[in-house]
Design a protein around this motif. Structure first.
Motif, PDB file in Angstrom:
ATOM      1  N   VAL A  91     -13.406 -10.447  -4.441  1.00 11.45           N
ATOM      2  CA  VAL A  91     -12.955 -11.337  -5.511  1.00 11.45           C
ATOM      3  C   VAL A  91     -11.717 -10.764  -6.194  1.00 11.45           C
ATOM      4  CG1 VAL A  91     -13.543 -12.218  -7.805  1.00 11.45           C
ATOM      5  CG2 VAL A  91     -15.194 -12.404  -5.936  1.00 11.45           C
ATOM      6  N   SER A  92     -11.755  -9.486  -6.533  1.00  9.09           N
ATOM      7  CA  SER A  92     -10.598  -8.849  -7.164  1.00  9.09           C
ATOM      8  C   SER A  92      -9.384  -8.881  -6.242  1.00  9.09           C
ATOM      9  CB  SER A  92     -10.932  -7.402  -7.537  1.00  9.09           C
ATOM     10  OG  SER A  92     -11.940  -7.349  -8.531  1.00  9.09           O
ATOM     11  N   TYR A  93      -9.617  -8.659  -4.963  1.00 12.53           N
ATOM     12  CA  TYR A  93      -8.545  -8.706  -3.955  1.00 12.53           C
ATOM     13  C   TYR A  93      -7.875 -10.071  -3.970  1.00 12.53           C
ATOM     14  CZ  TYR A  93      -6.413  -8.327   0.731  1.00 12.53           C
ATOM     15  OH  TYR A  93      -5.528  -8.296   1.786  1.00 12.53           O
ATOM     16  N   ILE A  94      -8.671 -11.132  -3.964  1.00 10.87           N
ATOM     17  CA  ILE A  94      -8.119 -12.490  -3.893  1.00 10.87           C
ATOM     18  C   ILE A  94      -7.359 -12.859  -5.158  1.00 10.87           C
ATOM     19  CG2 ILE A  94      -8.738 -14.940  -3.762  1.00 10.87           C
ATOM     20  CD1 ILE A  94     -11.042 -14.118  -1.899  1.00 10.87           C
ATOM     21  N   TRP A  95      -7.915 -12.525  -6.333  1.00 12.25           N
ATOM     22  CA  TRP A  95      -7.220 -12.868  -7.578  1.00 12.25           C
ATOM     23  C   TRP A  95      -5.887 -12.132  -7.688  1.00 12.25           C
ATOM     24  CZ3 TRP A  95      -8.223 -17.245  -9.032  1.00 12.25           C
ATOM     25  CH2 TRP A  95      -9.502 -17.739  -9.296  1.00 12.25           C
ATOM     26  N   LEU A  96      -5.854 -10.859  -7.322  1.00 16.82           N
ATOM     27  CA  LEU A  96      -4.596 -10.112  -7.354  1.00 16.82           C
ATOM     28  C   LEU A  96      -3.614 -10.665  -6.332  1.00 16.82           C
ATOM     29  CD1 LEU A  96      -3.639  -7.563  -8.982  1.00 16.82           C
ATOM     30  CD2 LEU A  96      -6.042  -8.150  -9.246  1.00 16.82           C
ATOM     31  N   GLN A  97      -4.119 -11.046  -5.184  1.00 18.61           N
ATOM     32  CA  GLN A  97      -3.274 -11.625  -4.141  1.00 18.61           C
ATOM     33  C   GLN A  97      -2.581 -12.890  -4.644  1.00 18.61           C
ATOM     34  OE1 GLN A  97      -5.023 -14.056  -0.858  1.00 18.61           O
ATOM     35  NE2 GLN A  97      -4.402 -12.330   0.418  1.00 18.61           N
ATOM     36  N   GLN A  98      -3.328 -13.751  -5.318  1.00 25.60           N
ATOM     37  CA  GLN A  98      -2.758 -14.997  -5.819  1.00 25.60           C
ATOM     38  C   GLN A  98      -1.810 -14.743  -6.995  1.00 25.60           C
ATOM     39  OE1 GLN A  98      -3.084 -18.012  -4.363  1.00 25.60           O
ATOM     40  NE2 GLN A  98      -4.205 -16.908  -2.783  1.00 25.60           N
ATOM     41  N   ALA A  99      -2.150 -13.807  -7.851  1.00 21.56           N
ATOM     42  CA  ALA A  99      -1.308 -13.520  -9.018  1.00 21.56           C
ATOM     43  C   ALA A  99       0.061 -12.971  -8.612  1.00 21.56           C
ATOM     44  CB  ALA A  99      -2.017 -12.531  -9.940  1.00 21.56           C
ATOM     45  N   LEU A 116       0.999  -0.636  11.123  1.00 21.73           N
ATOM     46  CA  LEU A 116       2.200  -1.464  11.165  1.00 21.73           C
ATOM     47  C   LEU A 116       2.754  -1.649   9.748  1.00 21.73           C
ATOM     48  CD1 LEU A 116       1.031  -4.252  13.661  1.00 21.73           C
ATOM     49  CD2 LEU A 116       2.559  -2.328  14.145  1.00 21.73           C
ATOM     50  N   PRO A 117       4.020  -2.040   9.617  1.00 23.96           N
ATOM     51  CA  PRO A 117       4.571  -2.271   8.271  1.00 23.96           C
ATOM     52  C   PRO A 117       3.832  -3.370   7.504  1.00 23.96           C
ATOM     53  CG  PRO A 117       6.099  -2.995   9.996  1.00 23.96           C
ATOM     54  CD  PRO A 117       5.048  -2.188  10.653  1.00 23.96           C
ATOM     55  N   PHE A 118       3.206  -4.317   8.228  1.00 22.21           N
ATOM     56  CA  PHE A 118       2.448  -5.377   7.559  1.00 22.21           C
ATOM     57  C   PHE A 118       1.262  -4.802   6.780  1.00 22.21           C
ATOM     58  CE2 PHE A 118       4.237  -7.263  11.473  1.00 22.21           C
ATOM     59  CZ  PHE A 118       5.106  -8.174  10.895  1.00 22.21           C
ATOM     60  N   GLY A 119       0.667  -3.740   7.300  1.00 20.45           N
ATOM     61  CA  GLY A 119      -0.457  -3.115   6.617  1.00 20.45           C
ATOM     62  C   GLY A 119      -0.057  -2.395   5.348  1.00 20.45           C
ATOM     63  N   SER A 120       1.258  -2.162   5.179  1.00 19.29           N
ATOM     64  CA  SER A 120       1.758  -1.504   3.974  1.00 19.29           C
ATOM     65  C   SER A 120       2.266  -2.496   2.946  1.00 19.29           C
ATOM     66  CB  SER A 120       2.887  -0.524   4.354  1.00 19.29           C
ATOM     67  OG  SER A 120       2.382   0.556   5.100  1.00 19.29           O
ATOM     68  N   MET A 121       2.009  -3.762   3.181  1.00 17.83           N
ATOM     69  CA  MET A 121       2.429  -4.774   2.216  1.00 17.83           C
ATOM     70  C   MET A 121       1.309  -4.986   1.196  1.00 17.83           C
ATOM     71  SD  MET A 121       4.408  -7.155   5.045  1.00 17.83           S
ATOM     72  CE  MET A 121       4.504  -8.643   4.065  1.00 17.83           C
ATOM     73  N   GLN A 122       0.798  -6.183   1.042  1.00 16.57           N
ATOM     74  CA  GLN A 122      -0.208  -6.444   0.009  1.00 16.57           C
ATOM     75  C   GLN A 122      -1.517  -5.708   0.256  1.00 16.57           C
ATOM     76  OE1 GLN A 122      -2.154 -10.337   0.119  1.00 16.57           O
ATOM     77  NE2 GLN A 122      -0.930 -10.814   1.915  1.00 16.57           N
ATOM     78  N   ASN A 123      -1.807  -5.396   1.503  1.00 16.10           N
ATOM     79  CA  ASN A 123      -3.064  -4.759   1.859  1.00 16.10           C
ATOM     80  C   ASN A 123      -3.321  -3.480   1.052  1.00 16.10           C
ATOM     81  OD1 ASN A 123      -5.360  -4.008   3.777  1.00 16.10           O
ATOM     82  ND2 ASN A 123      -3.937  -2.343   4.166  1.00 16.10           N
ATOM     83  N   MET A 124      -2.305  -2.643   0.953  1.00 17.17           N
ATOM     84  CA  MET A 124      -2.504  -1.324   0.350  1.00 17.17           C
ATOM     85  C   MET A 124      -2.769  -1.384  -1.162  1.00 17.17           C
ATOM     86  SD  MET A 124      -2.998   1.720   1.149  1.00 17.17           S
ATOM     87  CE  MET A 124      -2.561   1.412   2.872  1.00 17.17           C
ATOM     88  N   PRO A 125      -1.912  -2.022  -1.963  1.00 12.71           N
ATOM     89  CA  PRO A 125      -2.186  -2.038  -3.409  1.00 12.71           C
ATOM     90  C   PRO A 125      -3.460  -2.790  -3.775  1.00 12.71           C
ATOM     91  CG  PRO A 125      -0.340  -3.475  -2.884  1.00 12.71           C
ATOM     92  CD  PRO A 125      -0.624  -2.674  -1.655  1.00 12.71           C
ATOM     93  N   LEU A 126      -3.771  -3.855  -3.045  1.00 12.35           N
ATOM     94  CA  LEU A 126      -4.964  -4.640  -3.374  1.00 12.35           C
ATOM     95  C   LEU A 126      -6.250  -3.889  -3.035  1.00 12.35           C
ATOM     96  CD1 LEU A 126      -3.963  -8.289  -2.365  1.00 12.35           C
ATOM     97  CD2 LEU A 126      -3.612  -7.039  -4.500  1.00 12.35           C
ATOM     98  N   LEU A 127      -6.249  -3.124  -1.957  1.00 13.97           N
ATOM     99  CA  LEU A 127      -7.437  -2.332  -1.614  1.00 13.97           C
ATOM    100  C   LEU A 127      -7.610  -1.163  -2.589  1.00 13.97           C
ATOM    101  CD1 LEU A 127      -7.391  -2.221   2.304  1.00 13.97           C
ATOM    102  CD2 LEU A 127      -8.696  -3.725   0.781  1.00 13.97           C
ATOM    103  N   ILE A 128      -6.486  -0.629  -3.080  1.00 12.95           N
ATOM    104  CA  ILE A 128      -6.577   0.436  -4.086  1.00 12.95           C
ATOM    105  C   ILE A 128      -7.136  -0.119  -5.388  1.00 12.95           C
ATOM    106  CG2 ILE A 128      -5.230   2.007  -5.537  1.00 12.95           C
ATOM    107  CD1 ILE A 128      -3.336   2.402  -3.170  1.00 12.95           C
TER     108      ILE A 128
END
Length: 275
Positions: free
Chosen positions: A67-75, A219-231
């Motif tokens: 849930v936190s991942y999705i809300w941050l992703q949309q924000a 891959l560089p894609f894994g260093s995009m939104q994936n990293m900050p949202l999982l942290i």
């Protein structure tokens, strides 16, 4: 040395400020985007909730983390998703008005980088705060949960800045590819769809099968939104988070080097007719 660096950076900071200020005027478009992002976020959460009810232990992330991942992703959609391009750059290449930019006493790569950064950040500033406030006020377990660890929160902000750097550096490669096509719409669409999936824009990367997940994370894609949202969600922390931040820095450096070399080669092929 410091004064020379300041003189070189100053015009790009001024360009960033001008574009950022101008983009803040589009409040109606921001409101429409805000409503859309909130609607999609809630739909994604409800869809995941249905799966979690069947067997919560079958997923690599807890429902609250998702849930936190999705809300941050949309924000922070405008920061993380690759398809927020600066259309004026493509138009200048396709129409030939790129010739005017080439004679300006500014580095073209840095100019485009500054303009794209301003465009993304201004869109985010207009949209993120209202969505985050609503997400924080929702009932448990559908609300956004802020990490209690100040170190984790600091790593999130650092990773988010680096994530923007990766996105901007990849965007530059997409812009440069327009020099080699009559119309780059197809290329932009393919890269946007591919990046959405591989960066965790559709489903978080931890949900990918084991081997695929390990490859995508590198891959560089894994260093995009994936990293900050999982942290932020708490799925990764400590040494794993620092490793991920190091990988983000690596990709920013590599992508900028590739982009500058490719642009230098592309500009040598540009032919301007007329006068």
């Amino acid at each position: 040395m410091g004064s020379i660096l300041a003189i070189n950076i100053k015009p790009y900071l001024a360009l960033f400020r001008i574009r950022f200020t101008n983009s803040l005027q589009y409040r109606a478009a921001a409101f429409a985007g805000l409503v859309t992002q909130f609607s999609f976020g809630f739909m994604f959460i409800l869809a995941f909730a249905a799966f979690y009810r069947t067997n919560p232990d079958a997923f690599p992330m807890t429902f609250q983390q998702t849930v936190s991942y999705i809300w941050l992703q949309q924000a922070f959609l405008a920061l993380f998703f690759l398809w927020f391009y600066e259309n004026s750059i493509f138009e200048s290449i396709e129409s030939g008005s790129i010739a005017y930019e080439m004679v300006r006493p500014m580095d073209l790569y840095s100019r485009w980088y500054s303009v794209t950064a301003a465009n993304r950040i201004s869109r985010t500033v207009l949209r993120c705060a209202p969505l985050l406030v609503v997400a924080l006020l929702l009932p448990h377990p559908y609300r956004l949960v802020i990490p209690g660890d100040i170190v984790q929160l600091g790593l999130f902000f650092l990773s988010m800045v680096l994530s923007l750097g990766v996105v901007l550096s990849l965007s530059m490669l997409v812009y440069i590819s327009a020099f080699y096509t009559v119309n780059g719409a197809g290329t932009r669409l393919i890269i946007a769809v591919m990046s959405d999936f591989l960066s965790g824009g559709i489903i978080p990367i931890p949900f990918f099968p084991g081997t695929v997940r390990l490859v995508v994370e590198l891959l560089p894609f894994g260093s995009m939104q994936n990293m900050p949202l999982l942290i932020f969600s708490g799925h990764i922390y400590g040494v794993a988070a620092l490793r991920g931040i190091g990988l983000q820095i690596f990709w920013i450096v590599v992508l900028i080097i590739i982009g500058r070399l490719w642009m230098s080669r592309a500009l040598k092929r540009v032919i301007t007719q007329g006068g």
